[in-house]
Design an enzyme around this catalytic site. Structure first.
Site, mmCIF file in Angstrom:
data_model
loop_
_atom_site.group_PDB
_atom_site.id
_atom_site.type_symbol
_atom_site.label_atom_id
_atom_site.label_comp_id
_atom_site.label_asym_id
_atom_site.label_seq_id
_atom_site.Cartn_x
_atom_site.Cartn_y
_atom_site.Cartn_z
ATOM 1 N N CYS A 1 26.911 24.468 2.216
ATOM 2 C CA CYS A 1 27.728 24.648 1.992
ATOM 3 C C CYS A 1 28.805 26.098 1.881
ATOM 4 C CB CYS A 1 27.031 25.546 1.214
ATOM 5 S SG CYS A 1 25.274 25.026 0.247
ATOM 6 N N CYS B 1 28.571 21.363 -8.468
ATOM 7 C CA CYS B 1 28.284 21.952 -7.005
ATOM 8 C C CYS B 1 29.385 20.213 -6.285
ATOM 9 C CB CYS B 1 26.293 21.728 -6.954
ATOM 10 S SG CYS B 1 26.476 20.933 -5.072
ATOM 11 N N CYS C 1 23.134 24.275 -12.060
ATOM 12 C CA CYS C 1 23.151 24.369 -10.661
ATOM 13 C C CYS C 1 23.688 23.607 -9.555
ATOM 14 C CB CYS C 1 22.467 24.923 -9.778
ATOM 15 S SG CYS C 1 20.733 24.626 -9.912
ATOM 16 N N ASP D 1 5.323 16.414 -4.871
ATOM 17 C CA ASP D 1 5.429 17.303 -5.832
ATOM 18 C C ASP D 1 4.851 18.804 -6.121
ATOM 19 O OD1 ASP D 1 7.073 18.968 -7.344
ATOM 20 O OD2 ASP D 1 6.122 17.798 -8.917
ATOM 21 N N CYS E 1 27.305 27.199 -7.931
ATOM 22 C CA CYS E 1 25.678 27.869 -8.379
ATOM 23 C C CYS E 1 25.504 28.905 -8.198
ATOM 24 C CB CYS E 1 24.987 26.774 -7.703
ATOM 25 S SG CYS E 1 25.088 27.101 -5.636
ATOM 26 N N CYS F 1 30.938 28.719 -0.223
ATOM 27 C CA CYS F 1 30.985 28.309 -1.953
ATOM 28 C C CYS F 1 30.235 28.542 -2.300
ATOM 29 C CB CYS F 1 31.033 26.775 -2.026
ATOM 30 S SG CYS F 1 30.456 26.108 -3.285
#
Length: 376
Positions: free
Chosen positions: A188, A247, A243, A134, A194, A191
């Site tokens: 995805c 999904c 979001c 991160d 989100c 779609c």
């Protein structure tokens, strides 16, 4: 030892220590990412928490001498809370995002990476390794995508076929020439749920996020929260899962796998009012082990105040008045003033008018006036 044999041993060992998915990719530059990051920088879409040097973020060989490959890992975290407490009038609750439900993921991932490093060094004592989670220079998502962990969804999250997007990511750069795995193609398709439901319109288009408008980012800021975002917080006190929860790829992905990542319901959905006056010592004791505490208590307290306003919690007005008149931090005092007006109880107008008499801070005075507008 044959590299392919070692690679399989690394895969097997990774699964044995609680790594749910592992992939390998080359240490070649992330050319497409560099272009995207430059665009994000020019548009002012970055959060400011990331590494500022785009070259370091996209060229692994700058981070480890003779780097040849990168190992990407993913650990699934829960999306479902068992026996979640329900808030009610007088006992309203906030919510931490799912990524902050268990122990701090930095700790969970670093422990696994350390074991993996040790395993590799036992097999190849001369190996060079550099791990990051991160806060490292590399983009965890870009590495994971190229290493076949998952594809980059329109919500900018890595989505895995096995665990949805509820995964923590980390990586290890090495000078061992592992064979690259194949990337997973976009799934995805057409779609755009989100994008359509993002509360603040932070998702500009598929795969592009304006972090400055993202609630997950906004809940972590320490200063004033712009007016346009306050009502969008709802009862979120850290992060945002909207979001992800909408999904389709996350449907029925509960990921109740690793106990240390299971949520403590009283921590993940804390009572709001006690947060407003919690001491530094108690805050560290109760919340210090989760990632959502990394910015300290101030942002969470500010968000908790706005959450009380969201609920129109009249029973909280006496406490908000106390905070507004006794707290020494202008941002917290101002949030309390705004919330008192927003709740608009019987005494709100009188309370704010009294506060104006003694208040000296220009910011707080402005927030009191904003609160008074709600009482007209």
């Amino acid at each position: 030892m044959n590299v392919l044999t070692l690679q399989q041993q690394v895969r097997d060992y990774a699964i044995s220590i609680g790594i749910d998915k592992i992939g390998f990719t080359s240490a070649a530059p992330f050319i497409d990412l560099k272009r995207l990051l430059k665009q994000q920088q020019e548009l002012g879409y970055q959060s400011g928490f990331e590494e500022a040097d785009i070259t370091k973020r996209t060229e692994p060989t700058l981070l480890l001498e003779q780097a040849q490959s990168i190992i990407a890992i993913a650990v699934a975290y829960p999306s479902k809370m068992v026996d979640a407490p329900q808030g009610k009038k007088g006992e309203r609750r906030g919510i931490f995002c799912r990524a902050s439900w268990g122990i701090d993921y930095h700790t969970a991932m670093r422990e696994r990476l350390a074991l993996l490093e040790q395993f590799i060094l036992e097999k190849v004592p001369t190996a060079k390794l550099r791990s990051m989670v991160d806060t490292g220079e590399l983009s965890d998502r870009a590495v994971a995508e190229r290493a076949g962990i998952g594809w980059s969804g329109k919500n900018t999250n890595i989505i895995t076929p096995e665990f949805g997007s509820y995964v923590y990511l980390a990586e290890m750069i090495t000078n061992i020439p592992f064979e690259s795995d194949e990337a997973i193609g976009d799934q995805c398709e057409d779609c755009r749920l989100c994008l359509d439901v993002c509360p603040t319109g932070a998702l500009i288009q598929g795969g592009q996020l304006n972090a400055q408008r993202c609630i997950a980012f906004l809940t972590q800021t320490k200063g004033d929260l712009p007016d346009e975002f306050r009502t969008h917080l709802g009862n979120r006190i850290y992060g945002c899962d909207t979001c992800q929860t909408v999904c389709p790829k996350n449907k029925r992905k509960h990921n109740l796998i690793h106990e240390e990542l299971f949520p403590d319901p009283e921590i993940a959905k804390p009572l709001l009012k006690p947060l407003l006056t919690i001491s530094n010592k108690d805050f560290k004791q109760q919340f210090g082990h989760i990632s959502g505490a990394w910015r300290g208590k101030k942002p969470l307290q500010r968000n908790a105040i706005y959450a009380l306003a969201h609920f129109k919690e009249e029973e909280a007005i006496p406490l908000l008045e106390e905070v507004m008149t006794t707290d020494e931090r202008p941002v917290i005092k101002g949030a309390a003033a705004w919330a008192i007006g927003k709740i608009n109880g019987e005494q709100s107008k009188a309370i704010l008018q009294r506060a104006l008499i003694d208040e000296q801070d220009a910011y707080v005075i402005e927030e009191i006036h904003k609160g008074l507008l709600f009482t007209q």
